[in-house]
Design a protein around this motif. Sequence first.
Motif, mmCIF file in Angstrom:
data_model
loop_
_atom_site.group_PDB
_atom_site.id
_atom_site.type_symbol
_atom_site.label_atom_id
_atom_site.label_comp_id
_atom_site.label_asym_id
_atom_site.label_seq_id
_atom_site.Cartn_x
_atom_site.Cartn_y
_atom_site.Cartn_z
ATOM 1 N N ALA A 48 -38.249 -16.016 13.003
ATOM 2 C CA ALA A 48 -38.386 -14.645 13.493
ATOM 3 C C ALA A 48 -39.713 -14.061 13.026
ATOM 4 C CB ALA A 48 -37.228 -13.795 12.962
ATOM 5 N N PRO A 49 -40.155 -12.975 13.653
ATOM 6 C CA PRO A 49 -41.414 -12.350 13.229
ATOM 7 C C PRO A 49 -41.327 -11.840 11.797
ATOM 8 C CG PRO A 49 -40.646 -11.397 15.301
ATOM 9 C CD PRO A 49 -39.555 -12.278 14.782
ATOM 10 N N ASP A 50 -42.475 -11.794 11.162
ATOM 11 C CA ASP A 50 -42.570 -11.231 9.821
ATOM 12 C C ASP A 50 -42.968 -9.765 9.956
ATOM 13 O OD1 ASP A 50 -42.609 -11.016 7.097
ATOM 14 O OD2 ASP A 50 -44.269 -12.397 6.789
ATOM 15 N N VAL A 72 -39.157 -4.918 17.639
ATOM 16 C CA VAL A 72 -39.530 -6.263 17.215
ATOM 17 C C VAL A 72 -41.049 -6.326 17.082
ATOM 18 C CG1 VAL A 72 -39.523 -8.701 17.859
ATOM 19 C CG2 VAL A 72 -37.519 -7.279 18.361
ATOM 20 N N PRO A 73 -41.548 -6.753 15.911
ATOM 21 C CA PRO A 73 -43.001 -6.856 15.747
ATOM 22 C C PRO A 73 -43.599 -7.849 16.747
ATOM 23 C CG PRO A 73 -41.885 -7.048 13.635
ATOM 24 C CD PRO A 73 -40.830 -7.093 14.701
ATOM 25 N N ASP A 74 -44.789 -7.539 17.214
ATOM 26 C CA ASP A 74 -45.472 -8.409 18.165
ATOM 27 C C ASP A 74 -46.360 -9.388 17.391
ATOM 28 O OD1 ASP A 74 -46.406 -9.509 20.505
ATOM 29 O OD2 ASP A 74 -47.913 -7.955 20.830
ATOM 30 N N THR A 75 -45.713 -10.256 16.633
ATOM 31 C CA THR A 75 -46.402 -11.257 15.825
ATOM 32 C C THR A 75 -45.721 -12.603 16.041
ATOM 33 O OG1 THR A 75 -44.982 -10.809 13.928
ATOM 34 C CG2 THR A 75 -47.058 -9.582 14.036
ATOM 35 N N GLN A 98 -35.110 -21.273 22.203
ATOM 36 C CA GLN A 98 -34.400 -20.308 23.030
ATOM 37 C C GLN A 98 -34.366 -18.975 22.280
ATOM 38 O OE1 GLN A 98 -33.100 -21.121 26.151
ATOM 39 N NE2 GLN A 98 -34.214 -23.022 25.777
ATOM 40 N N ALA A 99 -34.636 -17.894 22.992
ATOM 41 C CA ALA A 99 -34.573 -16.566 22.387
ATOM 42 C C ALA A 99 -33.132 -16.231 22.037
ATOM 43 C CB ALA A 99 -35.152 -15.523 23.334
ATOM 44 N N LEU A 100 -32.914 -15.744 20.827
ATOM 45 C CA LEU A 100 -31.580 -15.375 20.368
ATOM 46 C C LEU A 100 -31.391 -13.867 20.305
ATOM 47 C CD1 LEU A 100 -31.230 -17.942 17.430
ATOM 48 C CD2 LEU A 100 -30.320 -18.132 19.761
ATOM 49 N N GLY A 101 -32.459 -13.117 20.525
ATOM 50 C CA GLY A 101 -32.401 -11.660 20.466
ATOM 51 C C GLY A 101 -33.045 -11.121 19.208
ATOM 52 N N LEU A 102 -33.528 -9.894 19.280
ATOM 53 C CA LEU A 102 -34.170 -9.200 18.174
ATOM 54 C C LEU A 102 -35.324 -10.000 17.571
ATOM 55 C CD1 LEU A 102 -31.048 -7.698 16.416
ATOM 56 C CD2 LEU A 102 -32.652 -6.534 17.934
ATOM 57 N N GLY A 103 -36.028 -10.762 18.409
ATOM 58 C CA GLY A 103 -37.184 -11.519 17.959
ATOM 59 C C GLY A 103 -36.868 -12.848 17.301
ATOM 60 N N HIS A 104 -35.599 -13.201 17.217
ATOM 61 C CA HIS A 104 -35.190 -14.462 16.594
ATOM 62 C C HIS A 104 -35.166 -15.580 17.639
ATOM 63 C CE1 HIS A 104 -33.492 -12.992 12.632
ATOM 64 N NE2 HIS A 104 -33.950 -11.906 13.236
#
Length: 83
Positions: A40-42, A54-57, A8-14
Amino acid sequence: MKTTWQPQALGLGHWSHPLLGARVVDHAHGDRIGIFRALAPDVEATHRGPVLKVPDTPPVVWLSPEGGGVEWTTGLDTIEAVQ
């Protein structure tokens, strides 16, 4: 009946994960044990400024040493809960 976990998405890419906050073994880094802090994204190591989006990784696992220190990242498929 076995239920499958769905992130589940928690926000800010987390993202959520059932091992958040748990002690895990990181097999990609010599079976090092750490605390699962985030999925989360690196951010690129060469990025020196604030992160404004938010990085698209793909997300990676962020781990912290049990006694404190510098966090490290690893792949989700390289960890498991400490038994």
